[in-house]
Design a protein around this motif. Structure first.
Motif, PDB file in Angstrom:
ATOM      1  N   SER A   1       0.851  -1.193   0.000  1.00 47.17           N
ATOM      2  CA  SER A   1       0.000   0.000   0.000  1.00 47.17           C
ATOM      3  C   SER A   1       0.890   1.248   0.000  1.00 47.17           C
ATOM      4  O   SER A   1       2.051   1.207   0.435  1.00 47.17           O
ATOM      5  CB  SER A   1      -0.872   0.010   1.255  1.00 47.17           C
ATOM      6  N   ALA A   2       0.330   2.348  -0.496  1.00 50.93           N
ATOM      7  CA  ALA A   2       1.088   3.608  -0.559  1.00 50.93           C
ATOM      8  C   ALA A   2       1.608   3.973   0.833  1.00 50.93           C
ATOM      9  O   ALA A   2       2.726   4.480   0.988  1.00 50.93           O
ATOM     10  CB  ALA A   2       0.203   4.716  -1.111  1.00 50.93           C
ATOM     11  N   GLU A   3       0.815   3.685   1.852  1.00 52.28           N
ATOM     12  CA  GLU A   3       1.185   4.022   3.225  1.00 52.28           C
ATOM     13  C   GLU A   3       2.406   3.199   3.674  1.00 52.28           C
ATOM     14  O   GLU A   3       3.340   3.728   4.269  1.00 52.28           O
ATOM     15  CB  GLU A   3      -0.029   3.725   4.130  1.00 52.28           C
TER      16      GLU A   3
ATOM     17  N   THR B   1       6.101   4.652   4.819  1.00 57.91           N
ATOM     18  CA  THR B   1       6.346   4.651   6.274  1.00 57.91           C
ATOM     19  C   THR B   1       7.230   3.494   6.753  1.00 57.91           C
ATOM     20  O   THR B   1       7.555   3.437   7.930  1.00 57.91           O
ATOM     21  CB  THR B   1       5.024   4.581   7.073  1.00 57.91           C
ATOM     22  N   THR B   2       7.619   2.563   5.870  1.00 59.04           N
ATOM     23  CA  THR B   2       8.481   1.464   6.320  1.00 59.04           C
ATOM     24  C   THR B   2       9.700   1.347   5.410  1.00 59.04           C
ATOM     25  O   THR B   2       9.729   1.910   4.312  1.00 59.04           O
ATOM     26  CB  THR B   2       7.754   0.099   6.331  1.00 59.04           C
ATOM     27  N   GLN B   3      10.674   0.578   5.893  1.00 62.62           N
ATOM     28  CA  GLN B   3      11.890   0.350   5.097  1.00 62.62           C
ATOM     29  C   GLN B   3      11.879  -1.042   4.478  1.00 62.62           C
ATOM     30  O   GLN B   3      12.911  -1.584   4.102  1.00 62.62           O
ATOM     31  CB  GLN B   3      13.131   0.567   5.971  1.00 62.62           C
ATOM     32  N   GLY B   4      10.682  -1.633   4.395  1.00 61.75           N
ATOM     33  CA  GLY B   4      10.554  -2.878   3.633  1.00 61.75           C
ATOM     34  C   GLY B   4      10.689  -4.127   4.471  1.00 61.75           C
ATOM     35  O   GLY B   4      10.835  -4.074   5.696  1.00 61.75           O
ATOM     36  N   ARG B   5      10.617  -5.263   3.777  1.00 59.21           N
ATOM     37  CA  ARG B   5      10.799  -6.548   4.461  1.00 59.21           C
ATOM     38  C   ARG B   5      11.835  -7.384   3.712  1.00 59.21           C
ATOM     39  O   ARG B   5      12.142  -7.097   2.547  1.00 59.21           O
ATOM     40  CB  ARG B   5       9.463  -7.259   4.645  1.00 59.21           C
ATOM     41  N   PRO B   6      12.377  -8.415   4.366  1.00 60.32           N
ATOM     42  CA  PRO B   6      13.521  -9.120   3.791  1.00 60.32           C
ATOM     43  C   PRO B   6      13.238  -9.771   2.438  1.00 60.32           C
ATOM     44  O   PRO B   6      12.091 -10.089   2.118  1.00 60.32           O
ATOM     45  CB  PRO B   6      13.829 -10.201   4.834  1.00 60.32           C
ATOM     46  N   ILE B   7      14.316 -10.007   1.697  1.00 63.00           N
ATOM     47  CA  ILE B   7      14.220 -10.689   0.407  1.00 63.00           C
ATOM     48  C   ILE B   7      13.712 -12.118   0.602  1.00 63.00           C
ATOM     49  O   ILE B   7      12.828 -12.569  -0.113  1.00 63.00           O
ATOM     50  CB  ILE B   7      15.623 -10.768  -0.274  1.00 63.00           C
ATOM     51  N   SER B   8      14.296 -12.816   1.579  1.00 58.85           N
ATOM     52  CA  SER B   8      14.147 -14.271   1.599  1.00 58.85           C
ATOM     53  C   SER B   8      13.263 -14.765   2.727  1.00 58.85           C
ATOM     54  O   SER B   8      13.347 -14.265   3.852  1.00 58.85           O
ATOM     55  CB  SER B   8      15.529 -14.909   1.757  1.00 58.85           C
ATOM     56  N   PRO B   9      12.447 -15.806   2.457  1.00 60.72           N
ATOM     57  CA  PRO B   9      11.716 -16.445   3.553  1.00 60.72           C
ATOM     58  C   PRO B   9      12.678 -17.041   4.580  1.00 60.72           C
ATOM     59  O   PRO B   9      12.286 -17.290   5.720  1.00 60.72           O
ATOM     60  CB  PRO B   9      10.914 -17.561   2.867  1.00 60.72           C
TER      61      PRO B   9
ATOM     62  N   ASP C   1      14.520 -11.565  23.139  1.00 63.52           N
ATOM     63  CA  ASP C   1      13.577 -11.142  22.100  1.00 63.52           C
ATOM     64  C   ASP C   1      12.507 -10.227  22.673  1.00 63.52           C
ATOM     65  O   ASP C   1      11.974 -10.482  23.757  1.00 63.52           O
ATOM     66  CB  ASP C   1      12.926 -12.369  21.457  1.00 63.52           C
ATOM     67  N   LEU C   2      12.174  -9.181  21.919  1.00 61.92           N
ATOM     68  CA  LEU C   2      11.165  -8.213  22.358  1.00 61.92           C
ATOM     69  C   LEU C   2       9.824  -8.550  21.709  1.00 61.92           C
ATOM     70  O   LEU C   2       9.781  -9.191  20.654  1.00 61.92           O
ATOM     71  CB  LEU C   2      11.604  -6.803  21.953  1.00 61.92           C
ATOM     72  N   PRO C   3       8.726  -8.105  22.315  1.00 61.22           N
ATOM     73  CA  PRO C   3       7.424  -8.334  21.691  1.00 61.22           C
ATOM     74  C   PRO C   3       7.307  -7.579  20.368  1.00 61.22           C
ATOM     75  O   PRO C   3       7.971  -6.548  20.175  1.00 61.22           O
ATOM     76  CB  PRO C   3       6.428  -7.790  22.725  1.00 61.22           C
ATOM     77  N   LEU C   4       6.451  -8.095  19.494  1.00 60.94           N
ATOM     78  CA  LEU C   4       6.247  -7.475  18.182  1.00 60.94           C
ATOM     79  C   LEU C   4       5.891  -6.000  18.340  1.00 60.94           C
ATOM     80  O   LEU C   4       5.025  -5.652  19.145  1.00 60.94           O
ATOM     81  CB  LEU C   4       5.107  -8.206  17.451  1.00 60.94           C
TER      82      LEU C   4
ATOM     83  N   THR D   1       6.570  -4.298  11.989  1.00 55.17           N
ATOM     84  CA  THR D   1       5.130  -4.063  11.933  1.00 55.17           C
ATOM     85  C   THR D   1       4.429  -5.425  11.828  1.00 55.17           C
ATOM     86  O   THR D   1       5.085  -6.429  11.505  1.00 55.17           O
ATOM     87  CB  THR D   1       4.753  -3.205  10.705  1.00 55.17           C
ATOM     88  N   PRO D   2       3.115  -5.466  12.046  1.00 59.04           N
ATOM     89  CA  PRO D   2       2.409  -6.752  11.958  1.00 59.04           C
ATOM     90  C   PRO D   2       2.539  -7.414  10.580  1.00 59.04           C
ATOM     91  O   PRO D   2       2.406  -8.625  10.462  1.00 59.04           O
ATOM     92  CB  PRO D   2       0.949  -6.370  12.256  1.00 59.04           C
ATOM     93  N   THR D   3       2.815  -6.636   9.543  1.00 61.46           N
ATOM     94  CA  THR D   3       2.973  -7.232   8.207  1.00 61.46           C
ATOM     95  C   THR D   3       4.400  -7.723   7.958  1.00 61.46           C
ATOM     96  O   THR D   3       4.715  -8.190   6.859  1.00 61.46           O
ATOM     97  CB  THR D   3       2.638  -6.186   7.115  1.00 61.46           C
ATOM     98  N   GLY D   4       5.255  -7.612   8.984  1.00 58.96           N
ATOM     99  CA  GLY D   4       6.633  -8.085   8.815  1.00 58.96           C
ATOM    100  C   GLY D   4       7.549  -7.053   8.183  1.00 58.96           C
ATOM    101  O   GLY D   4       8.675  -7.368   7.800  1.00 58.96           O
ATOM    102  N   HIS D   5       7.071  -5.828   8.047  1.00 61.77           N
ATOM    103  CA  HIS D   5       7.940  -4.769   7.528  1.00 61.77           C
ATOM    104  C   HIS D   5       8.771  -4.188   8.669  1.00 61.77           C
ATOM    105  O   HIS D   5       8.337  -4.165   9.823  1.00 61.77           O
ATOM    106  CB  HIS D   5       7.106  -3.661   6.874  1.00 61.77           C
ATOM    107  N   LEU D   6       9.950  -3.716   8.324  1.00 59.04           N
ATOM    108  CA  LEU D   6      10.842  -3.129   9.329  1.00 59.04           C
ATOM    109  C   LEU D   6      10.792  -1.610   9.227  1.00 59.04           C
ATOM    110  O   LEU D   6      10.738  -1.050   8.127  1.00 59.04           O
ATOM    111  CB  LEU D   6      12.283  -3.588   9.084  1.00 59.04           C
TER     112      LEU D   6
END
Ligand code: OOB
Length: 542
Positions: free
Chosen positions: A353-355, A359-367, A380-383, A426-431
């Motif tokens: 999404s445009a947002e 507002t994020t720096q993306g998520r990793p290339i690889s699973p 480890d910290l909470p999400l 973020t909840p979508t796995g974006h950093l």
């Protein structure tokens, strides 16, 4: 463990092969395959690197043959598998001729930046025991031949200097090297392909050992995410040797896809925009300060930028406001990139999404990129909480080259790299990059290790102690401020004298402090260490 280049443990290597991430490809074979599949397609365009500043366009067939001939010439001059060669070339076609020749030999390019000077280059040459050094004659008005003469005196392992350009002076002209191609044994896909430089936070930069398998995987993954294919035209604006324009998806990703690389000699909008129009550029990558300049200049330009589909921005935090300007100004999709030469690269996706994109720096290339966000005790910290980013994966190194002591600190016992970045997920796995714990200044994407600059300031005869910290800058994001305590009785030098002193010690210009402030003491932490946090706060106070 191999302390020269710590490798992935066997069970990880097996997993990455089984998952299809590592496919046993090498750079030399990759170029050969592309050249056989489409010899006449254009691989590299150098708009002004030919005789008299003319445009050169090399096909895949020509680049392949040139790499073979250069490899034969280097071999005849004694450059062999495993040897290190410091390559300090700007954005010229010879960069690819040289690095693919070295890949074919199995010799390791050490990717220096054009801005590096005597201190950095001598260190790279000595530490890697480089046998050769490749330079332009002149670049940006600077004479690299004079630099090479000093480097040779300091680093005796360097037996040969090759100069790209008309006048090699007392050195060998790169154009005289090529010879009839010879049969060379294929390097293995798990061999090292090259050494990249770390931005670093220590006194001297660390070297990053990358293999064919791991790096080529990052190219393939990047191409898929950025939709780079044989129709893509990538404009290389940033220095070609840097990891971002090299592989995200960059020049090597574009060549992997069979697309076209266009080399931009300068990042200024009038130069770059002209090339976007004339070469029908589809994708490029910039650091945030340049992205700001481009978005400012685009609305008034007479050049046709309509071919541009994607603008990648990374290397430093891109502010949300600046990110919002990209599409209206340039008419293309923004992709934020948060990457590191050590490995891990995150992208916002083209269909995010445009947002999310702004507002994020993306998520990793690889699973298989493992991400941990931890507190100071590695818990480890909470999400959603901000903490230290640790990562492990199929293209993230397990250790720096020949640095066992540093590796013990920079990696966890189970092989996670301590990035030194503070992030939240973020909840979508974006950093989202929230800050930095490492002692580094990120000057518009150019990384400066505070300790390295402090050591040079400390060599000044009037200086008792020095601390270098970041201060906010509206254009660069951060710039450097050096706090200096003078020796008892020393006469206070002018700030410019301290800056010139650092410059004269042969450091890249971007590392020279932007500001020098003389103080009587440094703020201390509870245990009596200098508090850089308080110094930073001081710098931000009016
Ligand atoms: C890229 O690589 P390096 O090795 O010059 O620097 C890595 C560091 C990261 O650890 C982080 O501190 C910073 O640069 N960084 C960012 C960022 N991208 C990099 N910080 C905030 N936001 C971002 N988008 O800089 C690099 C390598 C490959 C692709 C892109 C950048």
């Amino acid at each position: 463990m191999n302390t020269e280049a710590p490798a992935w443990p066997a069970e990880f290597a097996e997993r990455y092969r089984a998952a299809g991430w590592w496919r046993g490809e090498t750079f030399g074979a990759m170029l050969r395959e592309r050249a056989e599949a489409h010899p006449d397609r254009i691989a590299v365009v150098d708009p002004s690197g030919g005789p008299g500043g003319t445009r050169r366009a090399w096909t895949y067939g020509e680049l392949d043959l040139r790499a073979d001939r250069m490899a034969a010439g280097f071999t005849a001059r004694g450059i062999a598998r495993g040897d290190r060669v410091v390559v300090q070339l700007p954005n010229v076609a010879e960069f690819f001729e040289v690095v693919f020749a070295l890949f074919r030999i199995g010799a390791l390019p050490v990717f220096a930046l054009p801005a590096h000077r005597e201190t950095e280059i001598s260190y790279f040459c000595s530490f890697t025991e480089a046998v050769a050094y490749v330079i332009p004659a002149l670049h940006g008005g600077y004479d690299h031949r004079a630099l090479a003469a000093t480097v040779c005196a300091k680093a005796p392992s360097v037996r040969q200097v090759f100069v790209a350009g008309e006048d090699a002076g007392c050195f060998d002209n790169l154009a005289d090297v090529p010879a009839e191609p010879v049969e060379l044994p294929e390097p293995s896909p798990d061999d090292l392909a090259f050494l990249q430089l770390s931005g670093g936070s220590t006194g001297v930069p660390k070297l990053i050992p990358r293999t064919h398998d791991d790096y080529i995987y990052s190219l393939r993954g990047s191409n898929e995410i950025c939709a780079v294919d044989e129709n893509s035209v990538y404009l290389c604006v940033l220095p070609a040797a840097h990891n971002f324009p090299l592989s995200s998806p960059g020049t090597l990703g574009t060549l992997y896809a069979g697309g076209r690389v266009v080399l931009c000699p300068q990042p200024a909008p009038d130069v770059a925009f002209r090339l976007i129009e004339s070469e029908r550029v589809t994708i490029t990558g910039l650091v945030p300060p340049l992205a700001l300049v481009w978005t400012d200049a685009a609305p008034a330009t007479a050049y046709d930028l309509s071919s541009l589909d994607v603008l990648l921005v990374g290397g430093a935090k891109f502010s949300e406001e600046a990110a919002r300007r990209v599409r209206p100004a340039l008419g293309c999709t923004l992709q934020q990139v948060f990457g590191m030469a050590e490995g891990l690269v995150n992208y916002t996706r083209l269909d995010d999404s445009a947002e999310t994109i702004v507002t994020t720096q993306g998520r990793p290339i690889s699973p298989d990129d493992e991400i941990r966000v931890v507190d100071d005790a590695d818990t480890d910290l909470p999400l959603g909480a901000t903490g230290h980013l640790l990562t492990r994966g199929p293209y993230t190194i397990r250790g720096y080259w020949k640095a066992p002591e540093h590796n013990a600190r920079a990696f966890t016992d189970d092989g996670f790299y301590r990035t030194g970045d503070l992030v939240r997920l973020t909840p979508t796995g974006h950093l989202v990059v929230e800050g930095r714990a490492k002692d580094q200044i990120n000057r518009g994407g150019e990384k400066i290790a505070a300790e390295e600059v402090e050591n040079h300031i400390l060599a000044h005869p009037c200086v008792h102690d020095a601390n270098v910290v970041a201060e906010p800058d509206p254009y660069l994001g951060e710039r450097t401020c050096a706090y200096v305590i003078l020796r008892d009785g020393a006469e206070r030098p002018r700030a410019t004298e301290v800056k010139n002193f650092v410059r004269r010690r042969g450091l890249a210009a971007y590392k020279v402090p932007d500001r020098v402030v003389f103080v009587d003491s440094f703020p201390k932490t509870g245990v009596g260490k200098v508090s850089k946090k308080d110094l930073r706060a001081h710098v931000q106070a009016p």
